[in-house]
Write a protein that holds these residues in place. Structure first.
Motif, PDB file in Angstrom:
ATOM      1  N   TYR A 303       0.833  -1.192   0.000  1.00  0.00           N
ATOM      2  CA  TYR A 303       0.000   0.000   0.000  1.00  0.00           C
ATOM      3  C   TYR A 303       0.875   1.252   0.000  1.00  0.00           C
ATOM      4  CZ  TYR A 303      -3.424  -3.427   1.634  1.00  0.00           C
ATOM      5  OH  TYR A 303      -4.221  -4.534   1.767  1.00  0.00           O
ATOM      6  N   LEU A 304       0.269   2.377  -0.396  1.00  0.00           N
ATOM      7  CA  LEU A 304       1.018   3.627  -0.492  1.00  0.00           C
ATOM      8  C   LEU A 304       1.615   4.025   0.855  1.00  0.00           C
ATOM      9  CD1 LEU A 304       1.890   5.978  -2.285  1.00  0.00           C
ATOM     10  CD2 LEU A 304      -0.270   7.130  -1.687  1.00  0.00           C
ATOM     11  N   TYR A 305       0.854   3.889   1.925  1.00  0.00           N
ATOM     12  CA  TYR A 305       1.377   4.254   3.240  1.00  0.00           C
ATOM     13  C   TYR A 305       2.578   3.396   3.611  1.00  0.00           C
ATOM     14  CZ  TYR A 305       1.472   5.017   8.332  1.00  0.00           C
ATOM     15  OH  TYR A 305       1.848   5.300   9.624  1.00  0.00           O
ATOM     16  N   ASN A 306       2.500   2.097   3.316  1.00  0.00           N
ATOM     17  CA  ASN A 306       3.629   1.226   3.608  1.00  0.00           C
ATOM     18  C   ASN A 306       4.840   1.562   2.744  1.00  0.00           C
ATOM     19  OD1 ASN A 306       2.513  -0.206   5.710  1.00  0.00           O
ATOM     20  ND2 ASN A 306       1.638  -1.785   4.388  1.00  0.00           N
ATOM     21  N   LEU A 331       1.597  11.502   8.917  1.00  0.00           N
ATOM     22  CA  LEU A 331       0.700  12.651   8.756  1.00  0.00           C
ATOM     23  C   LEU A 331       0.040  12.640   7.375  1.00  0.00           C
ATOM     24  CD1 LEU A 331       2.847  15.443  10.453  1.00  0.00           C
ATOM     25  CD2 LEU A 331       0.721  14.442  11.317  1.00  0.00           C
ATOM     26  N   ARG A 332       0.805  12.265   6.353  1.00  0.00           N
ATOM     27  CA  ARG A 332       0.240  12.178   4.998  1.00  0.00           C
ATOM     28  C   ARG A 332      -0.864  11.134   4.955  1.00  0.00           C
ATOM     29  NH1 ARG A 332       5.389  11.394   1.198  1.00  0.00           N
ATOM     30  NH2 ARG A 332       3.814  11.245  -0.444  1.00  0.00           N
ATOM     31  N   ASN A 333      -0.646  10.015   5.623  1.00  0.00           N
ATOM     32  CA  ASN A 333      -1.663   8.963   5.646  1.00  0.00           C
ATOM     33  C   ASN A 333      -2.894   9.412   6.416  1.00  0.00           C
ATOM     34  OD1 ASN A 333      -2.402   6.069   5.161  1.00  0.00           O
ATOM     35  ND2 ASN A 333      -2.438   6.054   7.393  1.00  0.00           N
ATOM     36  N   ASN A 335      -3.892  12.481   6.799  1.00  0.00           N
ATOM     37  CA  ASN A 335      -4.552  13.485   5.969  1.00  0.00           C
ATOM     38  C   ASN A 335      -5.387  12.834   4.870  1.00  0.00           C
ATOM     39  OD1 ASN A 335      -4.964  16.299   5.158  1.00  0.00           O
ATOM     40  ND2 ASN A 335      -3.727  15.769   3.370  1.00  0.00           N
ATOM     41  N   LYS A 336      -4.819  11.789   4.258  1.00  0.00           N
ATOM     42  CA  LYS A 336      -5.548  11.084   3.195  1.00  0.00           C
ATOM     43  C   LYS A 336      -6.811  10.433   3.751  1.00  0.00           C
ATOM     44  CE  LYS A 336      -3.155   9.393  -0.062  1.00  0.00           C
ATOM     45  NZ  LYS A 336      -3.707  10.189  -1.181  1.00  0.00           N
ATOM     46  N   ASN A 337      -6.712   9.863   4.966  1.00  0.00           N
ATOM     47  CA  ASN A 337      -7.886   9.256   5.595  1.00  0.00           C
ATOM     48  C   ASN A 337      -8.949  10.302   5.904  1.00  0.00           C
ATOM     49  OD1 ASN A 337      -6.824   6.666   5.522  1.00  0.00           O
ATOM     50  ND2 ASN A 337      -5.916   6.814   7.558  1.00  0.00           N
ATOM     51  N   LEU A 338      -8.522  11.478   6.345  1.00  0.00           N
ATOM     52  CA  LEU A 338      -9.476  12.552   6.615  1.00  0.00           C
ATOM     53  C   LEU A 338     -10.154  13.021   5.328  1.00  0.00           C
ATOM     54  CD1 LEU A 338      -7.526  14.709   9.235  1.00  0.00           C
ATOM     55  CD2 LEU A 338      -9.642  13.420   9.617  1.00  0.00           C
ATOM     56  N   GLU A 339      -9.379  13.126   4.252  1.00  0.00           N
ATOM     57  CA  GLU A 339      -9.959  13.517   2.966  1.00  0.00           C
ATOM     58  C   GLU A 339     -11.006  12.501   2.512  1.00  0.00           C
ATOM     59  OE1 GLU A 339      -6.663  13.872   0.339  1.00  0.00           O
ATOM     60  OE2 GLU A 339      -6.083  15.864   1.038  1.00  0.00           O
ATOM     61  N   ARG A 340     -10.718  11.231   2.769  1.00  0.00           N
ATOM     62  CA  ARG A 340     -11.658  10.169   2.400  1.00  0.00           C
ATOM     63  C   ARG A 340     -12.949  10.301   3.198  1.00  0.00           C
ATOM     64  NH1 ARG A 340      -8.527   6.167   3.506  1.00  0.00           N
ATOM     65  NH2 ARG A 340      -7.473   6.193   1.499  1.00  0.00           N
ATOM     66  N   LYS A 341     -12.829  10.598   4.486  1.00  0.00           N
ATOM     67  CA  LYS A 341     -14.012  10.772   5.332  1.00  0.00           C
ATOM     68  C   LYS A 341     -14.831  11.997   4.906  1.00  0.00           C
ATOM     69  CE  LYS A 341     -12.176   8.542   9.492  1.00  0.00           C
ATOM     70  NZ  LYS A 341     -11.767   8.748  10.906  1.00  0.00           N
TER      71      LYS A 341
END
Length: 372
Positions: A303-306, A331-333, A335-341
């Motif tokens: 995965y991208l985070y990994n 933090l990037r991960n 942020n991406k999760n927050l954008e998804r939510k």
């Protein structure tokens, strides 16, 4: 032939050993041998073992210099003479009917091992929790009382608890497949498990919680000691086992991602004084992957985070630089999760705004319908 050999490696567990041994000597199945290997304990563990042995001739007590849990377990297994083998942890508790229940089922089904459930016991709170990782309910629902092997449950193999104390093994089967615990490591039961699973032709699941797993802060698997670094070597040994048994290609994405996830989980939990050493071992291991012929396959599977976490290790020059890169990746991960939510909430809000279904339950409409 004795029905069950119980092997118990022991190291500095004087506070819990009596309760553990009581749960073995009082089993409803009497025809057992109890092989205790004292692995260089510096507390009163050996005295406790000798006291039990003086009162119960089913005991064999071996005293050796400290070599580690795997060394003690392997030695006990070599001495075992029973038809079946149970590997007990010296700080845990076995239900009193466990050996009888599993022995009868093993005989009835003629299996290589019986798999059963365990419950977590958290000493700090006195709480007992039937967690999914030791209950394995999804697998239990799927197999029922059928005899199976790993080929029948390929979608569930990663849902099985790897711990040896959730299984009663046919001893000759274990000897035949050559499964032993890799010595000098902790978390070594992972490797033993995959050797056993991939060799077993007949397995059965007993849906009973027969084992109490004790959790406390000084346990070797929770203490955050330097040995947490062993998880790096253990993860590589697991991948080797999947390659050995021809199971790697279909599971490589899961295995590669799990390797990164578990290594970082151990890094986060290791004591601060060992973090830099852990980083150095991570960097050595990850750099080998970076320079290997499997790198392209690896990087396409994770995965991208990994990938960002992997890069934070291999492209950092020291521990301090790594910490900054790792924090940035985290933090990037996040942020991406927050954008998804946010996108999900936005979609749901738009759906509500454009729907007229709210009119059906609008209080004003209900009143109008009543008096119409």
């Amino acid at each position: 032939m004795v029905k069950v050999s119980v092997v118990i490696p022991v190291y500095n567990v004087e506070d819990f050993l009596g309760e553990c041994l009581d749960s073995i000597v009082n089993q409803t199945l009497d025809d057992i041998e109890i092989i205790c290997v004292n692995d260089g304990s510096t507390d009163k563990s050996l005295d406790i073992l000798n006291d039990y042995a003086s009162r119960d001739d089913r005991f064999t007590v071996i005293d050796q210099e400290n070599g580690g849990h795997a060394v003690a377990t392997n030695r006990g297994m070599k001495l075992a003479k029973g038809k079946y083998l149970f590997l007990m942890d010296s700080d845990d508790i076995l239900e009193l009917t466990a050996l009888e229940d599993t022995y009868k089922l093993a005989e009835e089904k003629n299996v290589d091992f019986v798999l059963f459930q365990a419950i977590n016991y958290y000493m700090d709170t006195g709480e007992y929790v039937k967690a999914e990782n030791y209950s394995m309910n999804a697998l239990a629902d799927f197999v029922g009382d059928r005899v199976f092997n790993y080929k029948d449950i390929e979608d569930y193999i990663f849902d099985i608890a790897v711990t040896p104390w959730t299984k009663l093994y046919n001893r000759e089967f274990v000897e035949r497949c050559g499964a032993i615990f890799p010595e000098g490591l902790v978390f070594e039961d992972n490797v033993f498990f995959w050797d056993v699973l991939f060799n077993a032709e007949r397995i059965v699941f007993l849906r009973k919680h027969l084992f109490k797993r004790r959790w406390y802060s000084t346990s070797s698997t929770t203490s955050g000691g330097k040995h947490f670094v062993d998880s790096i070597a253990v993860n590589n040994l697991i991948i080797d086992r999947f390659m050995k048994y021809g199971m790697f290609e279909k599971n490589k994405a899961f295995l590669y991602n799990k390797k990164i996830r578990l290594v970082f989980m151990r890094y986060n939990k290791i004591k601060d004084e060992f973090k830099e050493y852990f980083y150095e071992m991570m960097k050595e291991d990850f750099t080998k992957m970076l320079n290997s012929e499997r790198y392209d396959d690896f990087i396409q599977s994770i995965y991208l985070y990994n990938k960002h976490r992997f890069d934070s290790v291999v492209y950092s020059n020291n521990h301090e630089e790594f910490k900054i890169l790792y924090e940035n990746a985290t933090l990037r991960n996040q942020n991406k999760n927050l954008e998804r939510k946010i996108r999900k909430l936005s979609f749901e809000n738009n759906a509500v705004l454009h729907s007229r279904s709210w009119e059906i339950t609008s209080p004003l409409r209900v009143v109008k319908k009543i008096f119409k």
